[in-house]
Motif scaffolding. Structure first.
Motif, PDB file in Angstrom:
ATOM      1  N   ALA A   1     -48.213  23.052  94.602  1.00 59.21           N
ATOM      2  CA  ALA A   1     -49.392  22.014  95.576  1.00 59.21           C
ATOM      3  C   ALA A   1     -49.652  20.888  94.382  1.00 59.21           C
ATOM      4  CB  ALA A   1     -49.264  22.629  96.544  1.00 59.21           C
ATOM      5  N   ASP A   2     -49.202  19.972  94.452  1.00 63.87           N
ATOM      6  CA  ASP A   2     -50.235  18.576  93.788  1.00 63.87           C
ATOM      7  C   ASP A   2     -50.617  19.185  92.278  1.00 63.87           C
ATOM      8  OD1 ASP A   2     -50.015  16.981  96.122  1.00 63.87           O
ATOM      9  OD2 ASP A   2     -51.790  17.938  97.017  1.00 63.87           O
ATOM     10  N   GLY A   3     -50.054  19.595  91.725  1.00 61.53           N
ATOM     11  CA  GLY A   3     -50.426  20.656  90.406  1.00 61.53           C
ATOM     12  C   GLY A   3     -51.566  21.877  90.192  1.00 61.53           C
ATOM     13  N   GLY A   4     -52.272  22.253  91.304  1.00 57.90           N
ATOM     14  CA  GLY A   4     -53.414  22.655  91.394  1.00 57.90           C
ATOM     15  C   GLY A   4     -52.545  24.001  91.305  1.00 57.90           C
ATOM     16  N   ARG A   5     -53.942  25.052  91.288  1.00 61.46           N
ATOM     17  CA  ARG A   5     -53.185  26.364  90.638  1.00 61.46           C
ATOM     18  C   ARG A   5     -52.747  27.292  91.801  1.00 61.46           C
ATOM     19  NH1 ARG A   5     -57.902  29.002  87.530  1.00 61.46           N
ATOM     20  NH2 ARG A   5     -58.090  28.237  86.062  1.00 61.46           N
ATOM     21  N   THR A   6     -51.820  28.389  91.829  1.00 62.88           N
ATOM     22  CA  THR A   6     -51.211  29.071  92.874  1.00 62.88           C
ATOM     23  C   THR A   6     -52.400  30.068  93.136  1.00 62.88           C
ATOM     24  OG1 THR A   6     -48.662  28.787  92.358  1.00 62.88           O
ATOM     25  CG2 THR A   6     -49.276  30.324  93.516  1.00 62.88           C
ATOM     26  N   VAL A   7     -52.414  29.905  94.543  1.00 67.48           N
ATOM     27  CA  VAL A   7     -52.581  31.535  95.260  1.00 67.48           C
ATOM     28  C   VAL A   7     -53.184  32.268  95.441  1.00 67.48           C
ATOM     29  CG1 VAL A   7     -55.225  31.921  96.029  1.00 67.48           C
ATOM     30  CG2 VAL A   7     -55.060  29.923  94.871  1.00 67.48           C
ATOM     31  N   THR A   8     -52.453  33.900  94.925  1.00 65.96           N
ATOM     32  CA  THR A   8     -51.847  35.017  95.604  1.00 65.96           C
ATOM     33  C   THR A   8     -52.888  35.053  96.886  1.00 65.96           C
ATOM     34  OG1 THR A   8     -52.919  36.288  94.451  1.00 65.96           O
ATOM     35  CG2 THR A   8     -51.180  35.214  93.523  1.00 65.96           C
ATOM     36  N   ALA A   9     -52.176  36.141  97.270  1.00 67.51           N
ATOM     37  CA  ALA A   9     -52.679  36.710  98.711  1.00 67.51           C
ATOM     38  C   ALA A   9     -53.884  37.471  98.346  1.00 67.51           C
ATOM     39  CB  ALA A   9     -51.818  37.374  99.837  1.00 67.51           C
ATOM     40  N   ALA A  10     -53.331  38.447  97.447  1.00 71.22           N
ATOM     41  CA  ALA A  10     -54.231  39.675  96.758  1.00 71.22           C
ATOM     42  C   ALA A  10     -55.690  39.052  96.088  1.00 71.22           C
ATOM     43  CB  ALA A  10     -53.724  39.832  95.442  1.00 71.22           C
ATOM     44  N   HIS A  11     -55.789  37.799  95.574  1.00 71.30           N
ATOM     45  CA  HIS A  11     -56.732  36.348  94.910  1.00 71.30           C
ATOM     46  C   HIS A  11     -57.366  36.098  96.231  1.00 71.30           C
ATOM     47  CE1 HIS A  11     -59.415  34.448  92.484  1.00 71.30           C
ATOM     48  NE2 HIS A  11     -59.015  33.555  93.230  1.00 71.30           N
ATOM     49  N   LEU A  12     -56.783  36.299  97.262  1.00 71.20           N
ATOM     50  CA  LEU A  12     -57.088  35.117  98.466  1.00 71.20           C
ATOM     51  C   LEU A  12     -58.328  36.498  98.719  1.00 71.20           C
ATOM     52  CD1 LEU A  12     -57.573  32.370 100.044  1.00 71.20           C
ATOM     53  CD2 LEU A  12     -55.825  32.911 100.814  1.00 71.20           C
ATOM     54  N   GLU A  13     -57.790  37.488  98.556  1.00 71.35           N
ATOM     55  CA  GLU A  13     -58.411  38.696  99.503  1.00 71.35           C
ATOM     56  C   GLU A  13     -59.993  38.673  98.345  1.00 71.35           C
ATOM     57  OE1 GLU A  13     -58.517  40.979 103.085  1.00 71.35           O
ATOM     58  OE2 GLU A  13     -56.216  41.100 102.364  1.00 71.35           O
ATOM     59  N   GLU A  14     -59.914  38.000  97.516  1.00 71.23           N
ATOM     60  CA  GLU A  14     -60.653  39.152  96.479  1.00 71.23           C
ATOM     61  C   GLU A  14     -62.558  37.598  96.968  1.00 71.23           C
ATOM     62  OE1 GLU A  14     -59.775  39.061  93.144  1.00 71.23           O
ATOM     63  OE2 GLU A  14     -58.311  40.894  92.996  1.00 71.23           O
ATOM     64  N   VAL A  15     -61.567  36.397  97.036  1.00 72.54           N
ATOM     65  CA  VAL A  15     -62.860  36.036  96.869  1.00 72.54           C
ATOM     66  C   VAL A  15     -63.364  35.677  98.499  1.00 72.54           C
ATOM     67  CG1 VAL A  15     -61.775  34.510  95.261  1.00 72.54           C
ATOM     68  CG2 VAL A  15     -61.041  33.866  97.044  1.00 72.54           C
ATOM     69  N   ILE A  16     -63.232  35.938  99.443  1.00 72.98           N
ATOM     70  CA  ILE A  16     -62.847  36.203 100.735  1.00 72.98           C
ATOM     71  C   ILE A  16     -63.561  37.508 101.245  1.00 72.98           C
ATOM     72  CG2 ILE A  16     -62.011  36.710 103.064  1.00 72.98           C
ATOM     73  CD1 ILE A  16     -60.179  34.878 102.834  1.00 72.98           C
ATOM     74  N   ALA A  17     -63.553  38.045  99.873  1.00 71.23           N
ATOM     75  CA  ALA A  17     -65.063  39.476  99.706  1.00 71.23           C
ATOM     76  C   ALA A  17     -66.167  38.922 100.065  1.00 71.23           C
ATOM     77  CB  ALA A  17     -63.695  40.529  99.086  1.00 71.23           C
ATOM     78  N   GLU A  18     -65.605  37.943  97.992  1.00 74.03           N
ATOM     79  CA  GLU A  18     -66.956  38.083  97.874  1.00 74.03           C
ATOM     80  C   GLU A  18     -68.481  36.443  98.268  1.00 74.03           C
ATOM     81  OE1 GLU A  18     -69.466  36.749  94.582  1.00 74.03           O
ATOM     82  OE2 GLU A  18     -68.584  38.405  94.989  1.00 74.03           O
ATOM     83  N   ALA A  19     -67.401  35.722  99.047  1.00 76.18           N
ATOM     84  CA  ALA A  19     -67.948  34.369  99.910  1.00 76.18           C
ATOM     85  C   ALA A  19     -68.825  35.668 101.382  1.00 76.18           C
ATOM     86  CB  ALA A  19     -66.121  33.917 100.233  1.00 76.18           C
ATOM     87  N   GLN A  20     -67.732  36.324 101.606  1.00 78.98           N
ATOM     88  CA  GLN A  20     -68.615  37.489 102.381  1.00 78.98           C
ATOM     89  C   GLN A  20     -69.884  37.724 102.475  1.00 78.98           C
ATOM     90  OE1 GLN A  20     -65.706  39.710 104.127  1.00 78.98           O
ATOM     91  NE2 GLN A  20     -67.140  40.205 106.342  1.00 78.98           N
ATOM     92  N   ARG A  21     -70.322  38.746 101.335  1.00 75.77           N
ATOM     93  CA  ARG A  21     -71.792  39.268 100.118  1.00 75.77           C
ATOM     94  C   ARG A  21     -72.178  37.700 100.021  1.00 75.77           C
ATOM     95  NH1 ARG A  21     -73.705  39.334  95.495  1.00 75.77           N
ATOM     96  NH2 ARG A  21     -71.316  38.234  94.827  1.00 75.77           N
ATOM     97  N   ARG A  22     -71.974  36.727  99.780  1.00 77.22           N
ATOM     98  CA  ARG A  22     -72.858  35.664  99.689  1.00 77.22           C
ATOM     99  C   ARG A  22     -73.217  34.689 100.457  1.00 77.22           C
ATOM    100  NH1 ARG A  22     -69.514  33.010  94.524  1.00 77.22           N
ATOM    101  NH2 ARG A  22     -67.994  32.873  95.743  1.00 77.22           N
ATOM    102  N   GLY A  23     -72.608  34.626 101.509  1.00 77.79           N
ATOM    103  CA  GLY A  23     -72.814  32.984 102.742  1.00 77.79           C
ATOM    104  C   GLY A  23     -71.554  32.427 102.409  1.00 77.79           C
ATOM    105  N   TRP A  24     -71.538  31.919 101.421  1.00 81.85           N
ATOM    106  CA  TRP A  24     -70.663  30.550 101.117  1.00 81.85           C
ATOM    107  C   TRP A  24     -68.933  30.877  99.934  1.00 81.85           C
ATOM    108  CZ3 TRP A  24     -70.957  30.421  95.427  1.00 81.85           C
ATOM    109  CH2 TRP A  24     -72.274  30.327  94.776  1.00 81.85           C
ATOM    110  N   ALA A  25     -68.625  29.685 100.006  1.00 84.52           N
ATOM    111  CA  ALA A  25     -67.046  30.218  99.166  1.00 84.52           C
ATOM    112  C   ALA A  25     -66.941  29.074  98.012  1.00 84.52           C
ATOM    113  CB  ALA A  25     -66.343  29.909  99.995  1.00 84.52           C
ATOM    114  N   SER A  26     -66.685  29.442  97.149  1.00 86.66           N
ATOM    115  CA  SER A  26     -66.205  28.775  96.000  1.00 86.66           C
ATOM    116  C   SER A  26     -64.841  28.523  95.247  1.00 86.66           C
ATOM    117  CB  SER A  26     -67.401  28.875  94.719  1.00 86.66           C
ATOM    118  OG  SER A  26     -66.675  30.361  94.296  1.00 86.66           O
ATOM    119  N   GLU A  27     -64.955  27.925  94.784  1.00 92.29           N
ATOM    120  CA  GLU A  27     -63.282  27.546  93.682  1.00 92.29           C
ATOM    121  C   GLU A  27     -63.615  26.846  92.506  1.00 92.29           C
ATOM    122  OE1 GLU A  27     -61.869  25.308  92.594  1.00 92.29           O
ATOM    123  OE2 GLU A  27     -62.244  23.222  94.470  1.00 92.29           O
ATOM    124  N   VAL A  28     -63.208  27.212  91.147  1.00 92.20           N
ATOM    125  CA  VAL A  28     -63.591  26.533  90.140  1.00 92.20           C
ATOM    126  C   VAL A  28     -62.611  26.313  89.305  1.00 92.20           C
ATOM    127  CG1 VAL A  28     -65.171  26.472  88.006  1.00 92.20           C
ATOM    128  CG2 VAL A  28     -65.756  28.218  89.781  1.00 92.20           C
TER     129      VAL A  28
END
Length: 593
Positions: free
Chosen positions: A503-530
């Motif tokens: 989509a639109d030339g951005g990175r493809t995100v796997t479900a496993a990676h998405l699970e990891e970043v959501i766990a990180e967001a849950q810990r910090r209280g905010w989400a991010s992408e770089v």
């Protein structure tokens, strides 16, 4: 040499920090500096109306004290002000948390003026004046300030100087009962007495506070003028046993602080001009109304017509001239265009604002009357009508009033999806101003986020976005924040991950990676992408949730060189803090842990 002061007043003036825009002072980037104090407001008002006035007080040996003295003297007022090398000038903060409310905070404990004493009263200044004006504020500052008022009144009485008193009760300085006790020493010497009905009632506790006529009668004495300030309803005065009433003006209100002082200045100036009582009330009402049409405690006050001042007609006409949009005809005091066509609706809405400020603790009828400026009978009648429609309710236990259930229901109807940008606009603007980066608002739209609004910073940026466009939720900070807040986990993430593929030339995100970043967001209280949604760009997002409605998210986006790991931590915490304060009613920052 300046002309002899015809009116002398004594009391504290504070430096005033005033917000120029709507929002909490916790987040606004700047404030305007001015000054405010009942007695100096009066002195400036009189000076503008052609009456030489003198102001007695104390300030600190600090820049704010210098500014206070300079501004008052610049208005032509004779300033008799001691400078205290140890105590600071008092400070007042005024803000507009919403478009319909004003908040005032005072920092005057231990101020230079709180040490006011009889030593500050200049010789012969009071004796040579025609009127000494004092307020109920000064005696509450300190025992020495109370003594200064007592001695000033004593000297005025001995010299035959008229004594004027505006009750002007400030509940943050002391209770009504305490003020009534402090005024006992001077009340018997007062020739002209001013107050709202609630304030006059504290001097006559045996009288029904909603009955203005009864209050005036109870406080009348031979030779005394008792004047009731009734806000938009006008004013009433009892003089020599005769009751006089004058209708008020309907104006577009900007700021009511200082209107009472302008009213008193209008009345006293007309009195010194030799006007009869109806003429005094007419000018007082005009001055008070005009003061409400401009921000500031005194800046929007009325001026006499002509460079040197044209005397008002005896028994009619205010003799005032006003510049700018808030113009009233100087002969008829006709209100400016644009008032509400239904005064009772205005009053009912003002009661809703008062109840909103009171919060869940509610407020007594007496306090509602004082806060709204309505007499108790009118306030009670309007409250009953609001209760009939569910917009107000009364506690059975303590009879206090609070907002009813109909208001949240009405608000929830307004908070439909199409209104989200309007509701969130103040928060987005404040956050962008604070971080100087691009701020977005979005919600989920299938497996994507839909950009609902954005606020761009003042500095240049190279991020492209468009309101109404979409991006895969899996690779955006806002999408990840919403998925975390909504509890989407495991297999539920697969459709979101698939939507990121190609989509639109951005990175493809796997479900496993998405699970990891959501766990990180849950810990910090905010989400991010770089650099996952766009090369060279990083983003931080926080979700807002609401009962019965879809979650939304707010993000801060910027170039990677300005949004390193430390900055993202800082922005994430700031987003949560600001949204907790600025989010619209019904929304709350998602608790992700």
């Amino acid at each position: 040499m300046s002309a002899r002061a015809r009116v002398v007043t004594v009391g504290e003036t504070m430096a005033l920090l005033r917000s120029g825009t709507i929002g909490s002072l916790a987040h606004l980037p700047s404030v305007d500096i001015s000054l405010g104090g009942a007695e100096s407001n009066l002195a400036i008002g009189l000076q503008r109306l052609g009456v030489q006035a003198a102001w007695i007080s104390r300030v600190g040996a600090d820049p704010l004290g210098t500014r206070v003295v300079r501004e008052i003297r610049g208005e032509g007022v004779e300033v008799r002000c001691a400078v205290d090398p140890e105590r600071p000038t008092g400070l007042m903060l005024k803000s507009r948390p919403t478009g319909t409310t004003t908040r005032v905070d005072y920092y005057r404990a231990g101020s230079a003026a709180s040490a006011l004493s009889p030593a500050e009263l200049p010789g012969d200044l009071i004796e040579e004046a025609e009127i000494l004006h004092v307020s109920g504020i000064t005696p509450l500052l300190s025992p020495s300030a109370r003594e200064a008022v007592r001695i000033a009144v004593e000297r005025a009485v001995a010299a035959g100087t008229t004594v004027s008193l505006d009750v002007n009760h400030r509940s943050r300085l002391g209770s009504a009962e305490h003020l009534a006790a402090l005024l006992e020493d001077v009340l018997g010497h007062v020739d002209v007495l001013f107050g709202g009905t609630e304030e006059l009632a504290l001097l006559a506790p045996q009288v029904d506070g909603s009955d203005a006529r009864a209050l005036l009668t109870a406080l009348a004495r031979p030779g005394r003028e008792v004047v009731a300030k009734l806000g938009p309803d006008g004013a009433a005065a009892l003089v020599d046993g005769r009751l006089h009433e004058s209708a008020g003006h309907r104006v577009d209100v900007v700021d009511t602080v200082g209107a009472g002082d302008a009213f008193v200045a209008g009345y006293l100036s007309a009195r010194l001009d030799g006007q009869d009582v109806p003429g005094r009330l007419e000018r007082a009402n005009a001055c008070g109304a005009l003061a409400c049409t401009a921000p500031g405690d005194w800046e929007g006050g009325a001026r006499r017509r002509g460079a040197g001042g044209v005397p008002a007609r005896r028994g009619g006409g205010s003799g005032l001239a006003v510049s700018g949009a808030a113009r009233m005809d100087p002969m008829t005091t006709t209100p400016p265009p644009g008032p509400s066509p239904v005064g009772s609706v205005d009053k009912a809405l003002s009661l809703l604002e008062v109840l909103a400020e009171a919060g869940p603790e509610g407020m007594t009828l007496r306090d509602i009357s004082a806060e709204s400026g309505l007499n108790k009978a009118s306030a009670h009648r309007l409250l009953r009508a609001l209760m009939h429609r569910g917009f107000a309710e009364q506690a059975v236990t303590d009879q206090t009033y609070r907002l009813g259930a109909a208001l949240p229901l009405l608000a929830s109807r307004f908070e439909r999806e199409e209104n989200l940008p309007v509701l969130m606009a103040p928060a987005l603007a404040a956050i962008s101003q604070e971080v100087q980066e691009l701020v977005h608002l979005s919600r989920l739209d299938g497996p994507h986020v839909l950009y609902l609004d954005k606020v761009e910073p003042e500095r240049a940026l190279r991020v492209w976005s468009r309101v109404g466009s979409r991006a895969p939720a899996a690779r955006t900070a806002m999408g990840r924040a919403i998925l975390t807040a909504d509890g989407v986990r495991g297999a539920g993430l697969e459709s979101y991950a698939r939507a990121s593929e190609g989509a639109d030339g951005g990175r493809t995100v796997t479900a496993a990676h998405l699970e990891e970043v959501i766990a990180e967001a849950q810990r910090r209280g905010w989400a991010s992408e770089v650099e996952e949604n766009e090369a060279g760009i990083a983003c931080v997002g926080v979700a807002l949730v609401r009962p019965g409605g879809r979650s939304v998210a707010v993000s801060v986006t910027g170039p990677i060189e300005r949004m390193d790991a430390a900055r993202r931590e800082e922005v994430g915490a700031l987003l949560r803090e600001q949204l907790a304060t600025l989010a619209p009613t019904g929304f709350s920052v998602a608790e992700l842990g």
